[in-house]
Motif scaffolding. Structure first.
Motif, mmCIF file in Angstrom:
data_model
loop_
_atom_site.group_PDB
_atom_site.id
_atom_site.type_symbol
_atom_site.label_atom_id
_atom_site.label_comp_id
_atom_site.label_asym_id
_atom_site.label_seq_id
_atom_site.Cartn_x
_atom_site.Cartn_y
_atom_site.Cartn_z
ATOM 1 N N LEU A 7 58.030 -131.866 55.051
ATOM 2 C CA LEU A 7 57.691 -130.572 55.638
ATOM 3 C C LEU A 7 56.218 -130.299 55.361
ATOM 4 C CD1 LEU A 7 60.689 -128.339 54.435
ATOM 5 C CD2 LEU A 7 60.453 -129.578 56.600
ATOM 6 N N LYS A 8 55.497 -129.848 56.392
ATOM 7 C CA LYS A 8 54.094 -129.473 56.230
ATOM 8 C C LYS A 8 53.955 -128.008 56.630
ATOM 9 C CE LYS A 8 52.437 -134.120 57.135
ATOM 10 N NZ LYS A 8 51.627 -134.976 58.006
ATOM 11 N N PHE A 9 53.286 -127.248 55.771
ATOM 12 C CA PHE A 9 53.110 -125.817 55.986
ATOM 13 C C PHE A 9 51.639 -125.440 55.957
ATOM 14 C CE2 PHE A 9 57.460 -125.921 54.554
ATOM 15 C CZ PHE A 9 58.073 -124.839 55.159
ATOM 16 N N ARG A 10 51.274 -124.444 56.768
ATOM 17 C CA ARG A 10 49.981 -123.775 56.628
ATOM 18 C C ARG A 10 50.195 -122.657 55.618
ATOM 19 N NH1 ARG A 10 50.508 -124.290 61.937
ATOM 20 N NH2 ARG A 10 50.780 -122.087 62.378
ATOM 21 N N LEU A 11 49.301 -122.578 54.661
ATOM 22 C CA LEU A 11 49.431 -121.578 53.603
ATOM 23 C C LEU A 11 48.902 -120.226 54.058
ATOM 24 C CD1 LEU A 11 48.329 -123.802 50.605
ATOM 25 C CD2 LEU A 11 50.636 -122.972 51.113
ATOM 26 N N PRO A 12 49.410 -119.151 53.444
ATOM 27 C CA PRO A 12 48.895 -117.830 53.797
ATOM 28 C C PRO A 12 47.427 -117.723 53.385
ATOM 29 C CG PRO A 12 50.407 -117.691 51.933
ATOM 30 C CD PRO A 12 50.445 -119.100 52.418
ATOM 31 N N PRO A 13 46.651 -116.922 54.106
ATOM 32 C CA PRO A 13 45.209 -116.832 53.834
ATOM 33 C C PRO A 13 44.871 -115.920 52.654
ATOM 34 C CG PRO A 13 45.755 -115.473 55.707
ATOM 35 C CD PRO A 13 47.029 -116.171 55.296
ATOM 36 N N ASP A 14 45.672 -115.945 51.606
ATOM 37 C CA ASP A 14 45.416 -115.067 50.459
ATOM 38 C C ASP A 14 44.478 -115.675 49.421
ATOM 39 O OD1 ASP A 14 46.928 -116.950 49.172
ATOM 40 O OD2 ASP A 14 48.534 -115.596 48.559
ATOM 41 N N GLY A 15 44.033 -116.909 49.672
ATOM 42 C CA GLY A 15 43.080 -117.541 48.764
ATOM 43 C C GLY A 15 43.704 -118.313 47.616
ATOM 44 N N THR A 16 45.028 -118.273 47.494
ATOM 45 C CA THR A 16 45.681 -119.032 46.441
ATOM 46 C C THR A 16 45.528 -120.519 46.733
ATOM 47 O OG1 THR A 16 47.307 -117.283 46.103
ATOM 48 C CG2 THR A 16 47.868 -119.457 45.222
ATOM 49 N N ALA A 17 45.054 -121.258 45.739
ATOM 50 C CA ALA A 17 44.928 -122.704 45.902
ATOM 51 C C ALA A 17 46.315 -123.308 46.054
ATOM 52 C CB ALA A 17 44.216 -123.309 44.698
ATOM 53 N N PRO A 18 46.446 -124.380 46.849
ATOM 54 C CA PRO A 18 47.772 -124.985 47.047
ATOM 55 C C PRO A 18 48.490 -125.304 45.736
ATOM 56 C CG PRO A 18 46.208 -125.947 48.566
ATOM 57 C CD PRO A 18 45.421 -125.066 47.647
ATOM 58 N N ALA A 19 47.768 -125.805 44.750
ATOM 59 C CA ALA A 19 48.402 -126.141 43.466
ATOM 60 C C ALA A 19 48.957 -124.902 42.768
ATOM 61 C CB ALA A 19 47.404 -126.858 42.562
ATOM 62 N N GLY A 20 48.467 -123.730 43.138
ATOM 63 C CA GLY A 20 48.950 -122.485 42.549
ATOM 64 C C GLY A 20 50.380 -122.153 42.918
ATOM 65 N N TRP A 21 50.929 -122.835 43.904
ATOM 66 C CA TRP A 21 52.292 -122.569 44.355
ATOM 67 C C TRP A 21 53.325 -123.496 43.712
ATOM 68 C CZ3 TRP A 21 52.732 -118.126 46.654
ATOM 69 C CH2 TRP A 21 51.683 -117.637 47.425
ATOM 70 N N LEU A 22 52.902 -124.449 42.918
ATOM 71 C CA LEU A 22 53.826 -125.468 42.401
ATOM 72 C C LEU A 22 54.978 -124.883 41.590
ATOM 73 C CD1 LEU A 22 51.318 -128.302 41.449
ATOM 74 C CD2 LEU A 22 52.706 -128.061 43.513
ATOM 75 N N ASP A 23 54.696 -123.966 40.678
ATOM 76 C CA ASP A 23 55.765 -123.378 39.867
ATOM 77 C C ASP A 23 56.747 -122.595 40.729
ATOM 78 O OD1 ASP A 23 54.818 -124.479 37.510
ATOM 79 O OD2 ASP A 23 53.668 -122.684 36.955
ATOM 80 N N ALA A 24 56.215 -121.832 41.686
ATOM 81 C CA ALA A 24 57.086 -121.045 42.569
ATOM 82 C C ALA A 24 57.984 -121.957 43.389
ATOM 83 C CB ALA A 24 56.247 -120.150 43.475
ATOM 84 N N LEU A 25 57.451 -123.073 43.857
ATOM 85 C CA LEU A 25 58.260 -124.017 44.628
ATOM 86 C C LEU A 25 59.383 -124.594 43.778
ATOM 87 C CD1 LEU A 25 55.383 -125.796 46.545
ATOM 88 C CD2 LEU A 25 57.282 -124.535 47.598
ATOM 89 N N TYR A 26 59.065 -124.968 42.568
ATOM 90 C CA TYR A 26 60.085 -125.525 41.669
ATOM 91 C C TYR A 26 61.179 -124.493 41.412
ATOM 92 C CZ TYR A 26 62.213 -127.814 37.688
ATOM 93 O OH TYR A 26 63.117 -128.404 36.841
#
Length: 172
Positions: A7-26
């Motif tokens: 799955l490939k997603f475009r991230l929201p334009p809130d400025g959060t770096a992609p790596a910043g989402w790793l914990d939330a994804l887990y």
């Protein structure tokens, strides 16, 4: 059954770096995915998810990502578009042998090879079109589960493209 897809997603334009989402994804249940964060503004997840069907696996993964990353927009689902090398890997044949099928050089094939959806370097085919062709026209027997998955991902990608086109037409 275990389904492997991307799955490939475009991230929201809130400025959060992609790596910043790793914990939330887990925490959202994506512990069965390898996450790629190489392209700015996007995130890719390579899933290996257990489910009763390909559609259930893919849809549950999409929901998990959307729950973890509010505002993320699904951009692409794979496997879908493949080149000759991909088809060689899937079928266990050489790329050169697959090229011969595509060029109509193998006379034992009962019907012409499907037309590519993109001609270029490389040309691309929809896996959902090519797998049944191999099954009907050759002795090669690709995994039926892969065909189920390819049909799901192809339909989802066509929906994504249709939505993008409708958005563009509405903006005119």
């Amino acid at each position: 059954m275990t389904w492997e897809f991307i799955l490939k997603f475009r991230l929201p334009p809130d400025g959060t770096a992609p790596a910043g989402w790793l914990d939330a994804l887990y925490e959202a249940g994506c512990d069965d995915a390898t996450v790629g964060v190489g392209k700015p503004g996007t995130i890719a997840l390579d899933f290996s998810r257990e489910a009763d069907s390909a559609e259930a696996a893919v849809r549950s993964a999409i929901k998990d990502v959307e729950r973890a990353i509010p505002g993320a927009v699904l951009a692409e689902v794979g496997p879908d578009l493949v080149n000759l090398a991909d088809l060689g890997e899937i079928t266990g044949c050489s790329r050169q042998n697959i090229r011969k099928y595509a060029a109509g050089e193998i006379k034992a094939a009962k019907a012409p090879f499907p037309e590519p959806v993109h001609t270029g370097n490389p040309s691309l085919w929809r896996l959902a079109e090519v797998l049944p062709w191999f099954h009907r026209n050759t002795d090669l027997r690709p995994d039926p589960a892969l065909l189920e998955l390819a049909r799901v991902t192809s339909a989802m990608n066509l929906d994504i493209q249709r939505q993008r086109l409708n958005h563009l037409l509405a903006a005119e």
